[in-house]
Design a protein around this motif. Sequence first.
Motif, PDB file in Angstrom:
ATOM      1  N   LYS A 265      27.500  55.265  40.715  1.00  0.00           N
ATOM      2  CA  LYS A 265      27.763  53.910  41.200  1.00  0.00           C
ATOM      3  C   LYS A 265      26.460  53.194  41.514  1.00  0.00           C
ATOM      4  O   LYS A 265      25.541  53.797  42.070  1.00  0.00           O
ATOM      5  N   PHE A 266      26.425  51.936  41.160  1.00  0.00           N
ATOM      6  CA  PHE A 266      25.299  51.081  41.523  1.00  0.00           C
ATOM      7  C   PHE A 266      25.798  50.030  42.493  1.00  0.00           C
ATOM      8  O   PHE A 266      26.869  49.456  42.299  1.00  0.00           O
ATOM      9  N   ILE A 267      25.022  49.769  43.526  1.00  0.00           N
ATOM     10  CA  ILE A 267      25.375  48.735  44.492  1.00  0.00           C
ATOM     11  C   ILE A 267      24.207  47.761  44.590  1.00  0.00           C
ATOM     12  O   ILE A 267      23.060  48.196  44.706  1.00  0.00           O
ATOM     13  N   ILE A 268      24.518  46.484  44.547  1.00  0.00           N
ATOM     14  CA  ILE A 268      23.481  45.477  44.764  1.00  0.00           C
ATOM     15  C   ILE A 268      23.928  44.548  45.884  1.00  0.00           C
ATOM     16  O   ILE A 268      25.065  44.062  45.877  1.00  0.00           O
ATOM     17  N   VAL A 269      23.051  44.341  46.845  1.00  0.00           N
ATOM     18  CA  VAL A 269      23.352  43.426  47.945  1.00  0.00           C
ATOM     19  C   VAL A 269      22.567  42.140  47.733  1.00  0.00           C
ATOM     20  O   VAL A 269      21.356  42.176  47.511  1.00  0.00           O
ATOM     21  N   LEU A 270      23.291  41.020  47.784  1.00  0.00           N
ATOM     22  CA  LEU A 270      22.651  39.723  47.582  1.00  0.00           C
ATOM     23  C   LEU A 270      22.827  38.863  48.826  1.00  0.00           C
ATOM     24  O   LEU A 270      23.788  39.050  49.576  1.00  0.00           O
ATOM     25  N   GLN A 271      21.912  37.933  48.988  1.00  0.00           N
ATOM     26  CA  GLN A 271      22.027  37.018  50.109  1.00  0.00           C
ATOM     27  C   GLN A 271      23.131  35.994  49.822  1.00  0.00           C
ATOM     28  O   GLN A 271      23.207  35.453  48.722  1.00  0.00           O
ATOM     29  N   SER A 272      24.000  35.741  50.801  1.00  0.00           N
ATOM     30  CA  SER A 272      25.102  34.798  50.584  1.00  0.00           C
ATOM     31  C   SER A 272      24.598  33.379  50.366  1.00  0.00           C
ATOM     32  O   SER A 272      25.218  32.580  49.665  1.00  0.00           O
TER      33      SER A 272
ATOM     34  N   PHE B  61      27.898  43.643  45.595  1.00  0.00           N
ATOM     35  CA  PHE B  61      28.475  43.828  44.263  1.00  0.00           C
ATOM     36  C   PHE B  61      28.403  45.298  43.858  1.00  0.00           C
ATOM     37  O   PHE B  61      27.483  46.007  44.252  1.00  0.00           O
ATOM     38  N   GLY B  62      29.361  45.716  43.054  1.00  0.00           N
ATOM     39  CA  GLY B  62      29.397  47.117  42.626  1.00  0.00           C
ATOM     40  C   GLY B  62      29.539  47.268  41.125  1.00  0.00           C
ATOM     41  O   GLY B  62      29.952  46.346  40.429  1.00  0.00           O
ATOM     42  N   TYR B  63      29.195  48.448  40.672  1.00  0.00           N
ATOM     43  CA  TYR B  63      29.217  48.782  39.236  1.00  0.00           C
ATOM     44  C   TYR B  63      29.348  50.295  39.180  1.00  0.00           C
ATOM     45  O   TYR B  63      28.676  51.006  39.911  1.00  0.00           O
ATOM     46  N   ALA B  64      30.236  50.784  38.331  1.00  0.00           N
ATOM     47  CA  ALA B  64      30.371  52.234  38.203  1.00  0.00           C
ATOM     48  C   ALA B  64      30.314  52.606  36.733  1.00  0.00           C
ATOM     49  O   ALA B  64      30.997  52.009  35.909  1.00  0.00           O
ATOM     50  N   THR B  65      29.498  53.588  36.414  1.00  0.00           N
ATOM     51  CA  THR B  65      29.354  53.984  35.014  1.00  0.00           C
ATOM     52  C   THR B  65      30.495  54.920  34.634  1.00  0.00           C
ATOM     53  O   THR B  65      31.250  55.377  35.489  1.00  0.00           O
TER      54      THR B  65
END
Lengths: 136, 173
Positions: A79-86, A70-74
């Motif tokens: 930019k912030f990136i978060i990786v999650l387990q599927s 997932f991504g997020y940009a201010t």
Amino acid sequence: MAVCVAVIGKDNSPKYIKCVDETNALQFHYKVHTSIDIVEEKLNIGTKTVADNKELFLGMLYSTEEYKIFGYATNTKIKFIIVLQSSNATLRDNEVRMMFRKLHIAYANVVSDPFYIPGDQIKSRAFDSAVSEIMS
Amino acid sequence: MKHQFVDGKSVPGAKAEADECLFEYLHGEIINYVVSKSKESSEEDLSQLEWMGFSVGYRIIERLTREMQRFKDELDIIKFICTDFWNSLYHKQVDNLRTNHHGVYVLHDNEFRLLAKIGKAGSRQYLCESPRLLAFTCGLLRGSLANLGVACTVKAEVTALPSCKFNVEVQRM
């Protein structure tokens, strides 16, 4: 929840990256690096079309068999990136949004520290604890 | 004083008025400090003050834009500066914004908060000292815009207290 959290600066340099499993860190570094392209793409589309895409949260960037990214940009192009387990199927969009919100608050606090020079790597205990809260 | 009471109401969730004074006192002391340090040279050096404003602006904008939607373009950013940004710092909006649509923006504030208590309206007594009070805000504007990706120069202009103009000139690459 999250397995990897990353903060990427204006010039796409890594400001902060933390993984749950440090032995596999390189793998996550690659994933985060790959996601920058998709973030850029999404941001450029945002400037062309006027309507919809005005939210800071960019949604899911891409997914692999094991992970969702997932991504997020201010507004300031951080930019912030978060990786999650599927396998974590219960996680809804709104929960991810909340994670980014927390991350953004923590980041704003780091930047407000007068001893932090904007553009440097983030070395802050408060930020560390906020990130580990997201990852727990 | 009347001015402050009005502010307290217009801003939802505004805290007591004490914190507004704190900023004004601190700002005043910083000016004193910078001016007294640069006394040796014949010309007043306000660049340090401007630089302080820049770094504050660069940082504070991260917090202020947190809840905002993504900005469409430059004009969108300037509009944000004129409304929300000005509101959170000076408890009022910029009264007038003019632009030539080629990178020059003029922000006109009819009653700038930092100038509001300097003498009577229209008084010229402290006119030549007023740039001291504006240097920090110039830096603040420049820093905020820089972090939002707009490189610019900011100049302030006072003709009659307590109104002032900020000229924002965007540098095109």
